[in-house]
Structures are given as C-alpha cells and as structure tokens.
Motif scaffolding. Sequence first.
Motif, PDB file in Angstrom:
ATOM      1  N   GLN A 242      48.488  57.229  24.477  1.00 34.26           N
ATOM      2  CA  GLN A 242      49.638  57.415  23.585  1.00 34.26           C
ATOM      3  C   GLN A 242      49.206  57.228  22.135  1.00 34.26           C
ATOM      4  OE1 GLN A 242      53.335  56.094  24.740  1.00 34.26           O
ATOM      5  NE2 GLN A 242      52.755  55.452  26.780  1.00 34.26           N
ATOM      6  N   GLN A 248      51.924  59.743  15.336  1.00 34.76           N
ATOM      7  CA  GLN A 248      52.739  60.513  16.288  1.00 34.76           C
ATOM      8  C   GLN A 248      52.673  62.017  16.022  1.00 34.76           C
ATOM      9  OE1 GLN A 248      54.339  59.474  18.937  1.00 34.76           O
ATOM     10  NE2 GLN A 248      53.922  57.310  18.659  1.00 34.76           N
ATOM     11  N   GLY A 251      50.679  64.277  18.245  1.00 35.69           N
ATOM     12  CA  GLY A 251      51.232  64.695  19.539  1.00 35.69           C
ATOM     13  C   GLY A 251      51.855  66.075  19.397  1.00 35.69           C
ATOM     14  N   LYS A 252      52.597  66.234  18.324  1.00 38.50           N
ATOM     15  CA  LYS A 252      53.253  67.514  18.085  1.00 38.50           C
ATOM     16  C   LYS A 252      52.206  68.606  17.857  1.00 38.50           C
ATOM     17  CE  LYS A 252      57.280  69.067  15.756  1.00 38.50           C
ATOM     18  NZ  LYS A 252      58.262  68.785  14.746  1.00 38.50           N
ATOM     19  N   LEU A 254      49.193  68.728  19.048  1.00 34.75           N
ATOM     20  CA  LEU A 254      48.590  69.099  20.340  1.00 34.75           C
ATOM     21  C   LEU A 254      49.516  70.017  21.127  1.00 34.75           C
ATOM     22  CD1 LEU A 254      46.838  65.951  21.836  1.00 34.75           C
ATOM     23  CD2 LEU A 254      45.827  67.954  20.767  1.00 34.75           C
ATOM     24  N   ASP A 255      50.817  69.684  21.124  1.00 32.01           N
ATOM     25  CA  ASP A 255      51.772  70.549  21.827  1.00 32.01           C
ATOM     26  C   ASP A 255      51.689  71.965  21.286  1.00 32.01           C
ATOM     27  OD1 ASP A 255      52.778  68.635  23.481  1.00 32.01           O
ATOM     28  OD2 ASP A 255      54.414  68.054  22.149  1.00 32.01           O
ATOM     29  N   THR A 273      45.273  62.246  26.455  1.00 28.23           N
ATOM     30  CA  THR A 273      46.605  61.989  25.892  1.00 28.23           C
ATOM     31  C   THR A 273      47.656  62.545  26.848  1.00 28.23           C
ATOM     32  OG1 THR A 273      46.943  64.076  24.766  1.00 28.23           O
ATOM     33  CG2 THR A 273      45.657  62.421  23.587  1.00 28.23           C
ATOM     34  N   LYS A 274      48.865  62.038  26.705  1.00 28.10           N
ATOM     35  CA  LYS A 274      49.896  62.488  27.648  1.00 28.10           C
ATOM     36  C   LYS A 274      50.244  63.960  27.397  1.00 28.10           C
ATOM     37  CE  LYS A 274      54.122  60.431  25.593  1.00 28.10           C
ATOM     38  NZ  LYS A 274      54.031  61.065  24.324  1.00 28.10           N
ATOM     39  N   GLU A 275      50.073  64.431  26.160  1.00 29.94           N
ATOM     40  CA  GLU A 275      50.359  65.852  25.880  1.00 29.94           C
ATOM     41  C   GLU A 275      49.394  66.745  26.671  1.00 29.94           C
ATOM     42  OE1 GLU A 275      49.856  63.586  23.564  1.00 29.94           O
ATOM     43  OE2 GLU A 275      51.831  63.402  22.638  1.00 29.94           O
ATOM     44  N   ALA A 279      50.178  69.382  29.762  1.00 30.91           N
ATOM     45  CA  ALA A 279      50.000  70.838  29.601  1.00 30.91           C
ATOM     46  C   ALA A 279      48.851  71.413  30.420  1.00 30.91           C
ATOM     47  CB  ALA A 279      49.761  71.155  28.124  1.00 30.91           C
TER      48      ALA A 279
END
Length: 535
Positions: A242, A248, A251-252, A254-255, A273-275, A279
């Motif tokens: 995380q 933060q 994270g966006k 990476l998305d 990472t959780k992203e 995916a």
Amino acid sequence: MSLSTVIPQDCLKAVATEYFVSDNELEVLSMALRGEPILGIAKKLDLSPEAVRKRLGEVYKKFRITGAGPGKLAKLMSLLDSLHQKSLKRDNLAGAESGVVYSERSRSLPRLDWGEAPSVSVFYGRTEELDLLKRWCVDDFCRIVALLGMTGIGKTALSVKLAEEIGEQFDYVIWRSLRRAPSIENLLDDLIQSLPDDRTSYPTYNNDDRIERLLDCLKKHRCLIVLDNLESLLSGEKIAGQFEEKHQGYGKLLDRLGERHQSCIVITSLEKTKEIAFAEGETLPVRSYQVKGLDPVYAEKFLQEKQLVDRQQYEYLIRHYRGNPLALKIVSTTIKELFGGKISEFLAQKVTLVQDIRDLIKQQYERLSEAEKEIAGWLAIVGNPLSWQDIKLNSLLFISDDELFEALESLQRRQMIERNAAGFTFPPVVMEYVRNQLSDGITREIYQAIKLSKIQINMLKAYYLELKDETDDTVEDLSPNITDKIIETLGKVYRDDSVLKEKLSQLCSKIEEKPIEEIGYAAENIQYLIDQLSD
Ligand SMILES: Nc1ncnc2c1ncn2[C@@H]1O[C@H](COP(=O)(O)OP(=O)(O)OP(=O)(O)O)[C@@H](O)[C@H]1O
Ligand SMILES: [Mg+2]
C-alpha cells in the motif's frame, strides 16, 4: 591527438547515452580521451588499473570497437569524431528548415535516457527470464510489467539488461530510480519533460492533467519506462503493497498506466502493490514476474570470482543464500577476507548473517506490522514449516482468520516467508535474523526483570519456547536455537548456573503472582529455561 577540443562534453554525453555507456564508464572515457594514462586515471578515481581497463573495455564493447592495444582508442576517437560531425550537420539542417535552431536543439530529446541506471557489465544467466520478459514487453504489448523479489535478488540488474536488449524496439527509453521517493508531481514532470509532449499549450493544473499528458505521449509513441524501487513509496507497518499517505497519487498513476496505450512500463519492487495485484493476469496487459535466485551454475561464479576453496561446499552456500546475488557477493567477500577463502571455516562459526546481509534483512523486517512480526516469531521458534492452523493454535494474538491470512499473504508479498507443501517458513538467513531478534529481545526482558525488577515481558509472554522441542528436527538448521542462545548470554552475566537458576526461580515466582492474562507463556518459558539448565 586529444579529442576534448574536437568533441564537446555535451555531445560526448549524448553519444554515450545512446550507446548505453554508464556515467562511471563515461568518466573514465573522458579522461582517456584527454590523453590521461591508465595509471593516472586509476589514481585520480581511486580505482585499480584493472578496474579502469575493465571500464574502458566495456566502452569499446559498447561501441563495437575490436582489436587490441592502443589502436582501439584511436579507432574510438575517429568514430566519436564522425558521430559528432553528423550531429552538427543534422542541427544545421534543422536550423535551416525551421529557423529556430536554439529552441529546436533544447527540445531535442535523447532517445535513450538512462538516468541513474547502474551499468551491468557483468550479467550471469537469466536467459530464459529475459526471453519471457522480452516477449511480454515487445510481442505481447504489456503495459505494465512488475519485477518483484527480495532485496539483492537482481531486479535492478535484470531491468537494465532487459531495457538494453529491447530498447531498440522503442522510440524512447527512460530509466528512473524511485529510491529517493520523489513526489508524484516531480516524477510526472520529469517524465513529461523527457518525452515528446504535444500538449505544451494545454494548461496543467494538477496531477490528473499531468497523467493525461503522459498518457497522451505513451499513446502516440512507443516508450519503455523503467521505474526502479517502487517499494520506496510504499508504507511499512501496514500490510504490504500500500502506498504511503503522501504517495497515494502513485496508485492512481498505476491504475491509469494499465489503460490502453502502446508503451511499456517496467517496475521493480520488493512488494507487489494492490493496484498491480488487482489488474494483473497471465494473458492481461499487466503482469508480474517473481525474480528468483540465480541458477546454481551461474551463482557459482560469485564464489569463483573470490576464489573460494572447498568447491563441495559451493552448492550448500548457494542454497543457504537462495542464489541471491547480493548476499553471495557479500558473503564471498567476507569468506575471502576473514576466512582465507575457506567456506567450511566460515560455516563452522554457525553465524551466516554477516553485517551487510543483516542490514538488508533489517530493512525488510522493520517494515512488518505487529501481527506479521508475531507470526515471524513463531516460525522462527519452531524452525520447521508451520501451517496457518498451527500458528493460530499457539499464538496469543487475538486476530481473526481473515487477519491471519492477510498477514501471511503480506509476509509473502514482502518476500519474507516462503510457502511449501508443509506450510510457511523462512529462507535460512531470514530465519537466523528473526531468531536473533527473539533471543536478544527475550534475554533483555529477563535480564531487566531480574536486575531492575521491571517486569516488561512482551516477548517472553507471547511465544512458547518449548514448542521447538515438540517439533521434529528435519529442517536444515544452522542458526543456534533460541533457548540455547538465551541461556548462553545470561550465563555470561551470572557465570554460575546455580546462581542463574536461583534468579530465574525468583523471577518465575514474581511473574506467577500476576494475573494470568498478563503473563501469557512467561512463567512456562522461565520454567523451561530452568529445566534446560538442570539437564
Ligand atoms: N545476473 C546477474 N549477474 C551478475 N551480477 C548480478 C546479477 N544480478 C544481480 N547482480 C548483482 O547483484 C547485486 C544486487 O543486484 P540488484 O541491485 O539488481 O538487486 P535488487 O533486487 O535490485 O536489489 P534491491 O531490492 O536492493 O534494489 C548487484 O551488484 C548486481 O550487479
Ligand atoms: Mg534494485
């Protein structure tokens, strides 16, 4: 002839970048081009003459200069000169066509921008891994490829090698380290400036705008971007993978990078990472690759480089350090310097955690949450693999099954534990580290409780030392057992076993006066230590 007057440094730097010459190699090359002798360069840079020759040798290789002796430098000089002349002609033509020579020049971007990428002049093995990763990045048009693995396993080296081998297939190659944890704004600005940006007239108000600009470029051009050390942005102490509060925005990013474009982003990280976990998929454009230790055939090279004797011990040493190149480099240097290259003498010490390796594991251990540390403690005490049911059964942690699974998964994502058919366990060096943490911590608690009457027994009450005896000893175990180590250290303080026994008995009585929920396994543990002393 000295070339420094003929080819300006900025041109030399641009050419060097184009030919994958690292900063260290460029430094040596610049001095050689100024006519400085090898010995002079070595002295100035505090290197051995062999190291200088090696770096120059790499430069020749990269420019494909063959032959022998001083003729090579002359050949290289003439090649550099012709490259410089060509670039001058190109700039003049551009100037004549556009009339804006200066601004065109300042906007002309290097196709290859290696940033702080280390040079990987020596790279052993991993041909199959490289083939697979090439296929993912080039043929399968993966948008994100994450290289994951424990410290020192070779993620960075692999990312550089991969980028060197596939760079030609891309319009732009950019390599960036995130080790200093740049803010998302800084990273995006840096990437946008390093890539052709057709949206210069668009205003940029925030990170969303920056991401749009970057994506626009990743759609128009085929770019390869390597982002090394993503874990620097991840939070320790929470569960793995995380981003820290202030990061933060990554994270966006990476998305969004997983969305449709024609570029490839290679990421290296200790933790997934959780992203990415969300995916990724074997046939999806986001994939992750677990970098494992080097094949023993290649791992041996690190031991051979240091001329370690006892070849029959090579295999054991490689297995013990799980083929981790950095650990093998560190440990073979220690064996060479302190044990005259004799592996068996080093192993006889029963301490395989040399300081530098301890520091590597410490960095990882300190990121663990309390629940993860407690699970690690149980695994260290038992030594053999434990199932989650065993952990649950013995631990006094009041956590739900979900929380326990989450912590176990997090430990795996951090590369701290391994899972085999029998359950969860550690790689041997991590085992040794966690055992040391436990025995040092428990010894300190006992000593202070005896000496200062200060009963703070967090570790002593949390683990059941006797559990070790209840398990069969099938595990390959070099590190001393925790109980032996506690007794040994306390024995050094109290010298006489009967004195120590007396002190421990008094402590045990004191502990037993406390309510049961405050003492956990503490009294049983002290009694167990007394029993060991009586044996
Ligand atoms: N295949 C290889 N051949 C030769 N040397 C290697 C190889 N892989 C890694 N090394 C060397 O081992 C050391 C550790 O490798 P590297 O820095 O790539 O590890 P890492 O996984 O990126 O570590 P970290 O998590 O700390 O960033 C480096 O000195 C590197 O040059
Ligand atoms: Mg690295």
